[in-house]
Design a protein around this motif. Structure first.
Motif, short mmCIF file in Angstrom:
data_model
loop_
_atom_site.label_atom_id
_atom_site.label_comp_id
_atom_site.label_asym_id
_atom_site.label_seq_id
_atom_site.Cartn_x
_atom_site.Cartn_y
_atom_site.Cartn_z
N ASN A 244 -15.07 -37.39 -34.88
CA ASN A 244 -16.17 -36.79 -34.11
C ASN A 244 -16.49 -35.42 -34.67
N PRO A 290 -10.88 -39.73 -32.96
CA PRO A 290 -10.98 -40.35 -31.63
C PRO A 290 -9.64 -40.60 -30.95
N VAL A 319 -12.63 -48.30 -27.57
CA VAL A 319 -13.33 -47.09 -27.97
C VAL A 319 -14.30 -46.76 -26.85
N ASN A 321 -17.17 -44.44 -25.56
CA ASN A 321 -18.20 -43.50 -25.99
C ASN A 321 -18.64 -42.69 -24.78
N LYS A 331 -16.55 -40.11 -29.25
CA LYS A 331 -15.79 -41.36 -29.23
C LYS A 331 -14.31 -41.07 -29.02
N LYS A 333 -10.57 -43.11 -28.73
CA LYS A 333 -9.87 -44.39 -28.91
C LYS A 333 -8.63 -44.39 -28.03
#
Length: 368
Positions: A244, A290, A319, A321, A331, A333
């Motif tokens: 990001n 992420p 993921v 968003n 994002k 994870k």
């Protein structure tokens, strides 16, 4: 020994500079990957090492010997192409033996020597039962093994591969990736491998050279280019999802420096302050992978508020968003979701600030 060195290598095609002052040092026995998008110069660099192209500037050395303008046959390198380049009218045996027959007198080989070498390398690649077949009777994976065998049978100092797995289906690519890496380690052949697939590069390479627009942006181990990218290009090209990047301003507040970003702000840590001040940077990219962001419905100290934009299930991982305002999507994870999240839900992001990177907005270069 089969160390490769490129010193100030430049290759032009008309007005296009395909390889722009590239310096590389590839160690003996190393699995070295040239990684980058289409048109970045990685295949041209490989062809320069092979002798299929000659540079306009600079020089290329193999084993300390200047081979810049030597013919491919005089470099003791072997190349595996993307399309395998097998002769359809020849048997697998004859395809593998072809180069040896061409250079039989020069290499001092008898017909028995050639047969012995072909059978030896066929057993190594587990294709000894295919030697009487024609390429058209083989699967993609089998054809790829024949192409590898043809390169290995010469016992080269250097193994050059131009996206050799790209024509295989996804499952076979995964299997061949592991086999190819093990084979290279067993044989200890210096290998230069070209790919645009960052997952392939990360899983196979000892070191990676990330290229863009003809230049080498960063060279390092897979861990180094992933965890310590030196440029925003590397940060966003490597990683799935990529790092990001958020545009932020650098502002003076009293005696402190603060990073002011959409939706949050943070005091610049001392270790980064001297670098930012010395370069006079007033605008940066703040970068974070992420997986170093957690998502929760509960607000905690220092968390960043946002709304779920979309959730992407990836099997064991998700993921998430998150829109933090001004159309900026972050994002995250996460390994499993404790609570179901749907678009529009209010959530809070928590960044692991020890993993945050700062890049110069103007140049894209890493600052801290």
């Amino acid at each position: 020994m089969a160390e490769i060195r490129l010193e100030g290598v430049v290759k032009r095609f008309g007005k296009v500079v395909a390889v722009d002052h590239v310096d590389l040092s590839i160690k003996d026995g190393e699995f070295f990957v040239l990684l980058g998008p289409s048109g970045c110069g990685k295949t041209t660099t490989l062809r320069l090492i092979a002798g299929l192209e000659y540079p306009d500037e600079g020089r290329i050395l193999i084993d300390g010997e200047d081979v810049t303008f030597k013919d491919p046959k005089d470099r003791n390198v072997a190349m595996v192409f993307q399309n395998y380049a097998l002769y359809p009218h020849m048997s697998v045996f004859d395809n593998i033996a072809f180069t040896l027959h061409l250079r039989r007198k020069e290499m001092g080989l008898t017909k028995d020597d050639i047969r012995r070498r072909v059978i030896e390398v066929a057993k190594l690649l587990r294709i000894e039962d295919l030697l009487d077949r024609k390429p058209g009777q083989l699967s993609g994976g089998q054809q790829q093994r024949v192409a590898l065998a043809r390169a290995l049978v010469r016992r080269p100092k250097v193994w050059l591969m131009d996206e050799p797995l790209s024509n295989l289906d996804a499952l076979l690519r995964l299997a061949m990736r592991a086999e190819l890496k093990k084979l290279q380690k067993d044989l200890k052949i210096t290998t230069v491998y070209v790919t645009h697939d960052q997952a392939e590069a990360m899983s196979m390479a000892d070191r990676i050279a990330v290229m863009n627009k003809g230049r080498v942006v960063q060279v390092g181990t897979p861990e180094e280019v992933y965890m310590r990218p030196k440029h925003t290009f590397v940060a966003t090209f490597i990683g799935a999802p990529p790092m990001n990047l958020v545009e932020c301003d650098v502002e003076s507040v009293g005696e402190d420096l603060w990073i002011s970003c959409p939706g949050f702000s943070r005091r610049v840590p001392e270790e980064a302050r001297s670098v930012i001040e010395s370069k006079g940077v007033r605008k940066i990219y703040l970068g974070i992978r992420p997986e170093f962001i957690s998502v929760s419905r509960r607000e905690t100290e220092g968390s960043i508020a946002g709304k779920v934009y979309v959730v992407e299930p990836l099997g064991s991982e998700y993921v998430v968003n998150v829109d933090i305002g001004d159309g900026i999507i972050i994002k995250a994870k996460v390994l499993g979701l404790r609570e179901k999240m749907t678009p529009g839900d209010k959530v809070y992001l928590k960044l692991d600030w020890s993993k945050v990177k700062i890049f110069d907005y103007r140049t894209g270069e890493a600052l801290a």
